[in-house]
Enzyme design. Structure first.
Site, PDB file in Angstrom:
ATOM      1  N   HIS A   1      -4.901  14.583  -5.330  1.00 53.15           N
ATOM      2  CA  HIS A   1      -3.746  14.689  -4.450  1.00 53.15           C
ATOM      3  C   HIS A   1      -2.945  15.957  -4.710  1.00 53.15           C
ATOM      4  O   HIS A   1      -1.931  16.186  -4.060  1.00 53.15           O
ATOM      5  CB  HIS A   1      -2.846  13.464  -4.594  1.00 53.15           C
ATOM      6  CG  HIS A   1      -3.526  12.195  -4.176  1.00 53.15           C
ATOM      7  ND1 HIS A   1      -4.014  12.009  -2.912  1.00 53.15           N
ATOM      8  CD2 HIS A   1      -3.818  11.067  -4.863  1.00 53.15           C
ATOM      9  CE1 HIS A   1      -4.582  10.810  -2.831  1.00 53.15           C
ATOM     10  NE2 HIS A   1      -4.472  10.232  -3.995  1.00 53.15           N
TER      11      HIS A   1
ATOM     12  N   ASN B   1       0.824  -1.202   0.000  1.00 54.34           N
ATOM     13  CA  ASN B   1       0.000   0.000   0.000  1.00 54.34           C
ATOM     14  C   ASN B   1       0.863   1.259   0.000  1.00 54.34           C
ATOM     15  O   ASN B   1       0.387   2.349   0.283  1.00 54.34           O
ATOM     16  CB  ASN B   1      -0.948   0.019   1.214  1.00 54.34           C
ATOM     17  CG  ASN B   1      -1.936   1.170   1.138  1.00 54.34           C
ATOM     18  OD1 ASN B   1      -2.298   1.610   0.066  1.00 54.34           O
ATOM     19  ND2 ASN B   1      -2.356   1.670   2.283  1.00 54.34           N
TER      20      ASN B   1
ATOM     21  N   TYR C   1       1.935   7.571   0.811  1.00 54.23           N
ATOM     22  CA  TYR C   1       2.643   8.343  -0.215  1.00 54.23           C
ATOM     23  C   TYR C   1       2.863   9.742   0.334  1.00 54.23           C
ATOM     24  O   TYR C   1       2.060  10.249   1.131  1.00 54.23           O
ATOM     25  CB  TYR C   1       1.842   8.422  -1.527  1.00 54.23           C
ATOM     26  CG  TYR C   1       0.504   9.089  -1.366  1.00 54.23           C
ATOM     27  CD1 TYR C   1       0.366  10.472  -1.428  1.00 54.23           C
ATOM     28  CD2 TYR C   1      -0.640   8.333  -1.114  1.00 54.23           C
ATOM     29  CE1 TYR C   1      -0.856  11.089  -1.254  1.00 54.23           C
ATOM     30  CE2 TYR C   1      -1.861   8.932  -0.938  1.00 54.23           C
ATOM     31  CZ  TYR C   1      -1.967  10.316  -1.014  1.00 54.23           C
ATOM     32  OH  TYR C   1      -3.190  10.923  -0.821  1.00 54.23           O
TER      33      TYR C   1
END
Length: 768
Positions: free
Chosen positions: A705, A126, A525
């Site tokens: 994002h 992930n 991230y």
């Protein structure tokens, strides 16, 4: 003596210091100098922790302000021209490539408007990496010396480290051609790239580095012949350069055996293998080594949080020692510990029984050292006895087993996972039910999680406001979101999810069979960290989880309101799963629990239900074969079990993002409408792959994002490109993903422009 090694350590800081400072820097609330200072402090703390624990081989250059692959693109000057024309500082170039940048001109700064590079999953984890993007004009050269600087930082602290970089073959193979060079195969750039690798390795050697770790995780994939051949090209070139450090080639997340011929005989000092995910490869790899090469054996799990079984780990290492001798074997983590929380000692609310099951990064460092000492012949009997007792207690714990859940799972039939009619019949019943226009507009689910939402959630958690006060606040937030959506003209609405802390954690907290942490943060991230729930036992749903909020939201609008759920595979993959039950069993149990929720939503009057599966591709086994085919079946089955019990008129949606998706895999879910992250793809072939998808789909139109706001004209251009190969009557208009990380100002502007673009195409198609 057998040495111990840690392939990498979490870079977020024990209290998420990196996230807080990075986001403060992005918002202009702190300086670049302060951000750099915090990064340096985190690195120093990580190295000291490992040194004090007794680790022999400590990694450096495992730190990043955003992503370790993106760091290489900056280091090697693989920077598309659109990021270089603004004369940004290197750190700001890194962030612009990672998350995009849009700002107005000032007296001291140029205006900037640039989108982010594509972001995809790091293998089947992930974690997300920023995909290197190459063109025919890419000119590799050193752009700074980050690995050297961080090696010297550690050296100044009296700590010798082994710098780690993603290896040249993996770096290129994991990249993509830019939109102006679609005929370029990235691996063809190897001969241009390798001299620059040699240059940075020489600088490391000159700084005193005796060895380096080059990660080549693509060795666990099905590689074409030219990529396999690239390993000899790359490493034979490096071996011929004078004065470079000794190289250890590291693989992880699977077996290298199918690619063994590609690396057999390479002129390197040694190899690392993942003996957690693929212990069966040890013998074949050991047999392939030359008489001088070492073997690093990854026996401490870098991907999960369960306490290691010292006896089993030692048994695997001893097999390697029998073949190679102690001096040629290294005990290591299976991969970087990037994928695990920092320190179990920060958990004060877990029961002592459950806490004893776990091991976070700090504890895994100690585990590596104990196993290395044990196989070296040192007396660690006390640690072995305590470990054996913990492992035994977990296996026999009543927390793990629920007979009723096991019986229900065993009774699953094929019929349970089939809708009453095929999509072609269902859509005929759904169209008069919803009366949606062409290019129906919707969002993926979440709206901005504001400071006010977080404050009130925290107050409720601490008991400073009552349940009634909190629920009233949540209803006011839902109404705000609903009214905004009505105002701009969205067609299918969402309630915005203000009550949810995380799309997996929220449901896990209401399901039986889960445990939760206070500080078990893991980087997903950039500055996005998650706190994965832990599946500790058989899973069931004691009570409805989302019905109340969905029903309230539907009661205040006449437009269709989506009930929003997270799918079984995503809950599984974005949790730390059990290791004492198969992933298939866990997914099916989750599917049954969600089936109860879906049926309750329908019974309460919710006619559109979205069950998101963004982790569907992530869970796919890395190599083609029987295991992958089996995954296709049970992953789709668990989704259908969750969703197939509804009427034909109930519309099932699902969402997928940040992966290389296979339309056939999605087709097997039989969702009526799917939404797919698309804004960073820049690849017409990807659209064509989905043009034959039989049901309805929305290819995401803007990157949620990134803070940048696409204009109406930009949306029109993107939709026009999609419609060149995608049927008008099947196309939905939506963002890439949920909007929880965005601010309200940019959310309003982006969605308004998106809706206006949809109206433009309705008018255009009405005239035609």
């Amino acid at each position: 003596m057998v040495y111990s090694s840690v392939l990498g350590f979490p870079r977020i800081g024990a209290q998420r210091e990196l996230k807080k400072t990075t986001e403060a820097y992005w918002s202009g609330k702190t300086s670049r100098e302060e951000l750099l200072k915090v990064g340096k402090e985190i690195r120093a703390n990580n190295w000291k922790l490992q040194k004090e624990a007794g680790v022999d081989i400590i990694a450096s250059n495992d730190f990043s302000f955003y992503d370790q692959v993106l760091d290489l693109s900056l280091l090697f000057n693989a920077i598309p021209e659109r990021y270089t024309k603004y004369e940004l500082e290197p750190l700001d170039v890194l962030f612009a490539m990672g998350r995009g940048l849009q700002r107005k001109a000032t007296e001291t700064e140029k205006a900037v408007d640039v989108t982010a590079l594509e972001m995809v999953k790091w293998f089947d984890s992930n974690y997300h990496y920023v995909r290197p993007t190459f063109s025919h004009s890419t000119e590799f050269k050193l752009n700074g010396q980050k690995p050297v600087d961080e090696y010297l930082e550690a050296k100044e602290l009296g700590i010798e480290t082994r710098p780690v970089l993603v290896g040249p073959v993996s770096y290129l193979y994991l990249g993509k051609a830019d939109k102006d060079s679609l005929d370029l195969e990235p691996i063809s750039l190897l001969e241009k790239l390798i001299p620059v690798y040699a240059e940075i390795l020489k600088k490391l050697a000159d700084a005193g580095a005796k060895s380096v770790q080059l990660d080549e995780p693509v060795l666990v994939l099905d590689l074409p012949e030219n990529v396999q051949a690239a390993f000899k090209t790359a490493y034979e070139y490096l071996s011929k350069q004078e004065g470079l450090p000794a190289i250890t080639v590291a693989s992880y997340f699977g077996t290298v055996v199918p690619n063994l011929e590609a690396i057999k005989g390479l002129p390197v000092a040694g190899f690392h293998i993942d003996a957690i995910r693929a212990p069966e490869q040890l013998e074949a790899v050991a047999d392939a080594l030359t008489a001088e090469q070492t073997l690093s054996v990854g026996v401490i799990d870098g991907r999960n949080i369960w306490k290691a079984d010292f006896a089993k780990a030692s048994e695997i290492v001893n097999k390697a020692i029998e073949k190679l001798g102690k001096d040629r074997v290294i005990v290591a983590t299976s991969s970087s510990l990037l994928h695990t929380p920092v320190d179990l000692n920060n958990e004060t609310k877990l029961s002592e029984e459950i806490k004893d099951f776990f091991s976070f990064a700090t504890q895994k460092v100690a585990e590596v050292v104990v196993v290395a000492k044990n196989v070296s012949g040192e007396d660690v009997s006390a640690a072995l006895e305590a470990n054996a007792a913990s492992v035994s207690a977990r296996a026999s714990s009543s927390i793990t087993n629920d007979a009723a859940v096991q019986e229900r799972t065993a009774a699953i039939t094929d019929a349970l996972g089939r809708r009453a009619a095929p999509f072609t019949d269902r859509i005929k019943e759904q169209e008069p039910e919803f009366k949606l226009p062409l290019f129906p507009t919707t969002t993926i689910g979440s709206f901005p999680q504001t400071k006010d939402i977080r404050i009130n959630r925290n107050k409720f958690t601490k008991g400073t406001i009552t349940k009634e006060e909190y629920e009233k606040f949540i209803e006011s937030e839902i109404e705000k979101v609903v009214r905004f959506q009505e105002e701009i003209g969205l067609d299918v609405l969402v309630h915005g999810e203000p009550e949810r802390n995380d799309m997996v954690q929220y449901f896990g907290e209401q399901l039986k069979g889960f445990a939760f942490t206070q500080n078990g943060w893991v980087q997903s991230y950039g500055s996005r960290y998650v706190r994965p729930p832990i599946i500790v036992g058989d899973v069931s749903r004691p009570a409805p989880m989302s019905v109340k909020e969905s029903v309230y939201a539907q009661s205040i609008t006449t437009k269709p309101m989506k009930g929003m759920l997270t799918g079984p595979v995503t809950i599984l993959r974005w949790s730390f799963p059990r290791v004492d039950a198969s992933q298939k069993t866990q997914a099916l149990q989750l599917g049954l629990a969600l089936r109860d929720e879906v049926n309750d939503l329908e019974a309460a009057g919710i006619k559109v239900i979205q069950v998101d599966e963004p982790a569907l591709r992530e869970g796919l086994p890395l190599r083609d074969g029987e295991e992958r085919q089996d995954y296709y079946k049970w992953a789709a089955e668990s989704f259908r079990i969750a969703t197939a019990g509804v009427k034909n008129t109930t519309q099932i949606h699902s969402h997928f993002c940040y992966s290389d998706l296979d339309p056939n895999h999605i087709k097997a879910l039989d969702a009526d409408v799917v939404s797919i992250e698309f804004s960073k793809k820049d690849d017409p072939n990807y659209i064509r792959e989905f043009s034959d998808y039989p049901n309805h789909a929305g290819l995401g139109l803007f990157d949620i994002h990134s803070p940048r706001i696409p204009s109406k004209e930009e949306f029109i251009q993107k939709i026009q490109t999609i419609l060149e190969v995608y049927p008008v009557e099947k196309f939905w208009v939506n963002p890439d993903c949920g909007l929880k990380t965005r601010g309200w100002e940019e959310t309003k502007a982006s969605l308004t422009n998106m809706v206006e673009a949809a109206k433009y195409f309705r008018e255009k198609n009405a005239k035609n």
